[in-house]
Every structure is written in C-alpha cells, then in structure tokens.
Enzyme design. Structure first.
Site, PDB file in Angstrom:
ATOM      1  CE  LYS A 140      -3.583   2.503   2.524  1.00 16.32           C
ATOM      2  NZ  LYS A 140      -4.670   2.452   3.534  1.00 16.32           N
ATOM      3  CG  HIS A 285      -9.844 -31.663 -36.071  1.00 13.77           C
ATOM      4  ND1 HIS A 285      -9.032 -30.565 -36.165  1.00 13.77           N
ATOM      5  CD2 HIS A 285      -9.846 -32.239 -37.299  1.00 13.77           C
ATOM      6  CE1 HIS A 285      -8.561 -30.469 -37.407  1.00 13.77           C
ATOM      7  NE2 HIS A 285      -9.035 -31.476 -38.108  1.00 13.77           N
TER       8      HIS A 285
END
Length: 524
Positions: A140, A285
């Site tokens: 912070k 696929h």
C-alpha cells in the site's frame, strides 16, 4: 518526492532460496536487517549481522510464533507517509522508525494441503497471518517501501540500489506491489477453496467466483489466423494450474491454440489408462480417432492406428508408457503434430527430433481430475464440475436376460472410458480393447452409428463380436437395432429414456447383453 533510501529491511521468509546472498548484499549497502524465527537463525548462522523483530516491538514472539509482527511499531513503520508531517510527528511520539523494505514470502499453504495425508490442523497452521499483513502494508505504501515476495526479483533490486545509491525506482516499487496483491489474492482463494471442501460445500457452484488468469504462453494466433490468442495459467479456489505443472516441451515449434486443445484432449483420455496395460490414444480435432490396449506399446499403436488410417496424419498421439524405439520407429512413419509420453527411452528423442517441427512433450504428472470447468459465452461464463467420474463395474446394472461375459465386460468398460471423451452424440464400437468405429458429434445418434460403422468398413474391421457404447441413452430402439445389425453382442449406455423398456426388449430379441451406467457423458 525523490526515491527514498533503503536503510532498514524486515526479512521473514518461508522459502529461503537466495536469501543469505541477498541479505549479505543488503548489509554491504548499509542496510540494517531485522528478522524472525527460522529466517533470523539462517542469517545469523551465515554470519550476517541481523536483529530480532523483538528489538523493534519490545515484545517477544508468542503463541508458537502466531503473534510476532502484528504490532504498531511494525505496521506504523511500514504505513507512515514519509512526506506527511503529522505521520512523522506521530512516529517520533510513539517511538516508530520507518521500515523501507519488506522481504516476505508466505507459509506454503497450497503445498501443504496438496499432500494426501494432510490433517485439517496442519492446514490451518499453514495459514499465514503476519506475512500477508506486512506485505499488504508495504505494498500500500509503495511510494516509499520496496516489497519483495519472489527471489527472482532479488538481483534486479540490488542492481537498482547500487545504481541509485541505495534507492529503488518508483516504477519498480509499483510493479512489486502489484505482485503482492496478486499473491495474497491467490493465497486467500486457495484457503477459501480448502475450507469450502472441508465444510463439504465444494460440489455446489458458489454464488460468486474469483478467477485469475496469468499469461503463460504466447500464441501466434487462435483457432484461425485472424484471431489473437494466448494460454493463461488459471488460479481459482482450487489453486493454480498451469501447462508447466504437467507438461514439458522437449522439441519442436511453438504450441498453437489448437495444439493446446488437442493436448488437453489427449492428456485427459490417456489419463483414464494410467497404470493399466500399454495404451495408445490418437487424437484429431479433440476427438479420439483410435485407442487401443495391448501387451506391448507397439501392438497398441498398430491396433489404435488400424481404427482409422487416415485421420492420424497430423494428429496427436499419447502413450501411457515410456516410448520405446520400436514403437517410435512405427509412429515416425507417418506425419504427426505432437507426441506425448511419460518418458522416452534412450535414443528415441534423437531419432524423433530429426523432424524439426514436430512437438515432443513429456507428461510429468497426473492431470487433476476434479475442480471446475469454465466455458465462456458472449454473454457470460458457464461453470461446472469437471466430468471426472466414471462408472465402475460394481455400479453397472444388467437390464437384459443375457448377462455379459467377462470379455464383453472388459470391452464395455474400455469403451465407456473412451466415449466420455468423444463429442456428443457419441457411438463407439470396441472389440478386444481396440476402437473399431468412432461416431462423434452428430445431430442424430443414428447418424453417429452410421458413421462409426462406415469408418470400420473403410479399414475392413468386422464389427461382429464387438460391443457398443453410447454417451447418452438410446431414445428409440432404432439405434440399438442398427448396432445389432452390425453384429455387436453387448451394449453399455446410461439408460433413463421413457422408452427404456422398448430398447431392452429389442436387446433381448437380438440376444444382446446390455448394461446401464446410470450416468451420461454429454460432451458439447
């Protein structure tokens, strides 16, 4: 405000990688070091000048170390705004000295709960409280405080300090602060996920979910060249999963978006045969076009390939055993995109690497079976439990007059494991632990059956004596009658149709054995 000089550092790490060398450099730069517990001992044993955190707080570590850094003199030293006169005055009044650097990484909660024998008490003890608190305070106040959570950042920070006379750049402090909040948010999600499971609530999708995606691999493009794409490691309540956790690419060009989908499909299916007889899975696929088990890997390959001798070209092949030279030579005879194996026997990689573009992957561990599955839509996200269950023999319900033979049961279970991984609607013919015909992704179950039969005929595989699996119930008897006409002797399906009796009667009329699993496996 100019970049503040780093004069005092608080160091408390669970992972001590590189910490002694880093702190030695800090000391040489004139930084005063304060530490706790095992970290303090490590530094002092290495001969580094360092002091206990208690010299700042004036208070001992208590409650087995649960309380040691949760103190105003720590968090005041971290959070004070340096150019705020009121903050400075209050710091002097309360005997608080500024802390300019925090080096902290957290108790290994995720690693702890990943242990199969971990107790709830051990898990709770590995929830870090002071660490995240200090990190958040330091992050912070990144205007003034440099905070490190990752040993990979040590060298860069030291280089900046040397160049800056003991200070780091504002941009670096901001970047490191971002890493803090990414770490603590991931850490909290892991704890929440564990507690959710411990409370027995993991089977229900939560009212809200927090998911973090961090780019792990770049992709040249997506499914098509006009689509941009990337692969992201996923962090949610179940922890973090990444490609590198389970696979290592040993050779070949970069992986594409479509490659990753096929790898997931191949890895998921070969996982069904972990620890079983030699097995080979061929994917095209995302659908299996050939799967087989046999006494040897070479025989399994030959039989899997014989299911469909066209589709495997350009396909993905996965093995559940180390790839031996004899099998590798047989596979090398056709063009393949990717080979996946748990290991490669001596000389195999050298031979396979002669084809420079083909990707060679080693699977380094078992894929996770549980957890949540996410699918995006243009209007939101679908979330479901991963389809990780598979019916066991004991759960099968024989619904026909004829009981399946042991040989049929073996093929039925083999087929059931595979059909779960084929796009719906699925019809799969199997004989002697080998796929004979695969019908996938059709709008009609009858069409899937026709395609599977046609594919078998194309390679002269006789379906007489085979078994058939359907991922969902037969809504009418016609699908089962088509299978009977093809020569099958046994059927596995979920059951649950309003016409089950009609389908069972058709099976009895054709002397078929049929079992219900009570569980369907739609795959859209």
């Amino acid at each position: 405000m100019s970049d503040p000089l780093i004069k005092r550092a608080l160091v408390s790490v669970s992972d001590k990688t590189g910490i002694v060398d880093f702190c030695r450099e800090l000391v040489s730069l004139g930084v005063e070091i304060f530490s706790t517990g095992g970290t303090l001992k490590t530094l002092q044993d290495a001969g580094l000048k360092s002091a206990s955190i208690s010299t700042i707080t004036g208070f001992p570590e208590i409650m087995d170390g649960r309380v040691k850094t949760l103190h105003p003199k720590i968090h005041g030293g971290l959070l004070a705004v340096r150019n705020n006169p009121d903050h400075s005055a209050q710091a002097i009044e309360n005997g608080i000295s500024f802390i300019d650097m925090v080096v902290v990484n957290l108790y290994p909660f995720e690693a702890t709960v990943a242990k199969p024998d971990v107790s709830f008490e051990d898990a709770i003890e590995n929830i870090d409280i002071g660490g995240p608190s200090m990190l958040r305070s330091a992050a912070k106040n990144n205007e003034s405080v440099t905070v490190l959570t990752d040993s990979a950042d040590y060298a860069g920070v030291l280089a900046e300090m040397r160049a800056g006379g003991g200070a780091t750049l504002r941009s670096t402090r901001l970047r490191l602060a971002l890493k803090v909040f990414e770490l603590t948010s991931r850490y909290d999600r892991a704890i929440a996920g564990y507690l959710s499971k411990s409370a027995g609530t993991e089977v229900a999708a939560a009212e809200s979910m927090t998911v973090q995606l961090d780019k792990e691999l770049g992709m040249r493009y997506g499914e098509n060249p006009h689509q941009s794409a990337g692969f992201y490691r996923l962090t949610d309540a179940d922890g973090t999963r990444s490609f590198a956790d389970y696979f290592e690419k040993l050779h070949g060009k970069e992986l594409s978006y479509n490659n990753m989908l096929d790898i997931a499909a191949a890895g998921g299916l070969i996982e069904e045969f972990r620890g079983e007889d030699p097995s080979v899975v061929i994917i095209k696929h995302t659908n299996p076009c050939g799967v087989a088990q046999a006494p040897t890997l070479l025989e399994a390959w030959k039989r899997a390939f014989s299911t469909d001798t066209q589709a495997p070209f350009g396909g993905i092949i996965a093995f559940n055993r180390p790839l031996d030279m004899e099998t590798a030579k047989a596979v090398n005879a056709i063009f393949t995109e990717i080979l996946i194996a748990p290991a490669y026997e001596e000389g195999v990689l050298d031979m396979l690497m002669k084809k420079k573009d083909r990707r060679l992957l080693v699977q380094t561990g078992a894929l996770p079976k549980g957890g949540w599955e996410f699918k995006s839509t243009p209007f939101g996200m679908l979330v479901q439990e991963r389809d990780s269950r598979i019916a066991t023999r004991d759960e099968l319900k024989v619904v026909t007059k004829r009981q399946p033979t042991e040989e049929e049961l073996g093929d039925l279970m083999f087929a059931w494991k595979i059909c779960k991984h084929i796009k719906s609607n699925t019809i799969l013919y199997v004989r002697n632990r080998q796929t004979y015909g695969v019908g996938a992704g059709q709008m009609s179950r009858v069409d899937s059956s026709k395609i599977a039969r046609w594919k078998a005929s194309e390679v002269n595989l006789d379906l007489h004596g085979s078994v058939v699996a359907s991922d969902a119930f037969f809504p009418f008897a016609d699908g089962l009658l088509a299978a009977a006409e093809a020569g099958v002797t046994a059927v596995i399906q979920p059951g649950g149709s309003i016409r089950d009796n009609e389908v069972i009667e058709a099976a009895d009329a054709n002397n078929l054995a049929m079992v219900f699993t009570g569980m369907r496996h739609f795959k859209h």
